[in-house]
Design an enzyme around this catalytic site. Structure first.
Site, PDB file in Angstrom:
ATOM      1  N   CYS A  92       0.789  -1.248  -0.044  1.00  0.00           N
ATOM      2  CA  CYS A  92      -0.075  -0.151  -0.093  1.00  0.00           C
ATOM      3  C   CYS A  92       0.895   1.305   0.137  1.00  0.00           C
ATOM      4  O   CYS A  92       1.727   1.140   0.797  1.00  0.00           O
ATOM      5  CB  CYS A  92      -0.930   0.027   1.233  1.00  0.00           C
ATOM      6  N   LYS A 132       1.898  -9.771   0.705  1.00  0.00           N
ATOM      7  CA  LYS A 132       1.566  -9.075  -0.376  1.00  0.00           C
ATOM      8  C   LYS A 132       2.558  -7.805  -0.781  1.00  0.00           C
ATOM      9  O   LYS A 132       2.563  -7.051   0.199  1.00  0.00           O
ATOM     10  CB  LYS A 132       0.053  -8.506  -0.420  1.00  0.00           C
TER      11      LYS A 132
END
Length: 334
Positions: A92, A132
């Protein structure tokens, strides 16, 4: 292997109502929570932030943080609450994440990610810990950075990675632009599978159909992760169990998924949940179908009204033009 197809964690979108709706379309696809910071898990309203319906499983909890001790404690909470996977966010690019020196900023410190992952693995027990990540950030060369990152973090025991096949620019691009402007490099992720055959690699970024997902599986990747397309046109998930997982049909239609939501809506309304908290995730159910605009308009304009409930969803559903039944050519010929 539920990770053969997954729906990406998406802030402000993949809350429990969204996930329950997606589960009406597919029983086997892996779903993710929104990213939850370790501080929120350990010191926030845990019941509100992490609550989920058993039907949402298989379900992964995505954590945001960079402190091994706090991540271990949060992973332990996730294990105790029954999540099927604990995922560490290293992708992110938002300003809030950068100020905390986690998310995509961690691509610069693979040793710290490995330390965090090792602590999470020790705390999570039998629950798999995954990562991720991006292919790199800012001026980094993804062809050099990504294999080094995967090797270092895999050395800590992580066996599965979801790789968003774009760099993240931590300065100069907004989070939205970071999802669209940096070019995709799916080929790099495919090459990483050849380089790390023992790792399970899931590709993310720009995957908007089951056709594309099947294409990546055919190229040797272990899974495909769909993001915004699954949110804006969730009916694409209706064929996932058959096409991706080999389950017997029939596929799930949008009408069937919406109808299956009605008891859930009734139960949630009885607990005080506003209708629009649920239906905001259902607006794209009939994307591209005749009547879709009327469906969206009625829910958008009326679901926030006090007392609105399942009857409004039924009324909006009436605007959808039914798909014609397939005609058996043999019957027509006879």
């Amino acid at each position: 292997m539920p990770w053969r197809l997954s729906v990406a964690p998406m802030m402000d979108w993949t809350d429990r109502h969204c996930r329950y709706f997606h589960r009406r379309f597919t029983r086997r696809t892996l779903l993710y929570t929104e990213m939850v910071t370790t501080g929120a898990v350990l010191r926030g309203d845990r019941a509100r932030l992490l609550a989920f319906h058993p039907d949402e499983r298989p379900l992964a909890l995505q954590l945001g943080g960079a402190d091994p001790g706090e991540l271990a404690a949060a992973a332990r909470v996730g294990r105790e609450m029954g999540f099927d996977e604990i995922n560490l966010n290293v992708g992110c690019p938002s300003d809030r994440v950068q100020s905390g020196c986690f998310g995509a900023a961690l691509m610069r410190t693979p040793g710290l990610v490995a330390e965090c992952a090792a602590a999470m693995i020790a705390a999570a027990g039998p629950v798999p810990v995954t990562v991720k990540c991006r292919i790199g950030v800012d001026e980094q060369d993804p062809a050099a950075v990504l294999p080094a990152f995967l090797g270092t973090v895999a050395g800590a025991g992580v066996r599965r990675f979801a790789v968003h096949a774009r760099k993240a620019w931590l300065e100069g691009l907004s989070p939205k632009e970071n999802r669209e402007i940096p070019p995709l490099d799916h080929a790099l992720v495919v090459r990483m599978k050849a380089r790390f055959p023992d790792l399970a690699l899931v590709v993310n970024g720009g995957i908007a159909s089951l056709d594309k997902a099947e294409g990546f599986l055919a190229r040797g990747l272990d899974g495909a992760m769909i993001g915004r397309a699954a949110y804006h046109a969730p009916a694409l998930l209706g064929a996932a169990d058959r096409r991706i997982f080999g389950a017997p049909g029939p596929d799930v239609t949008a009408e069937a998924a919406v109808t299956a939501m009605l008891p859930y809506i009734e139960a949630e309304r009885s607990r005080g949940t506003p209708l629009n908290a649920i239906t905001r995730h259902m607006l794209g159910a009939f994307q591209g179908r005749p009547g879709a605009r009327a469906w969206r308009r009625q829910l958008s304009e009326e679901a926030h009204r006090p007392g609105a409930g399942p009857e409004l969803v039924r009324a909006a559903l009436a605007a959808i033009v039914p798909r014609p039944e397939p005609v058996d050519p043999l019957r027509r010929a006879g």
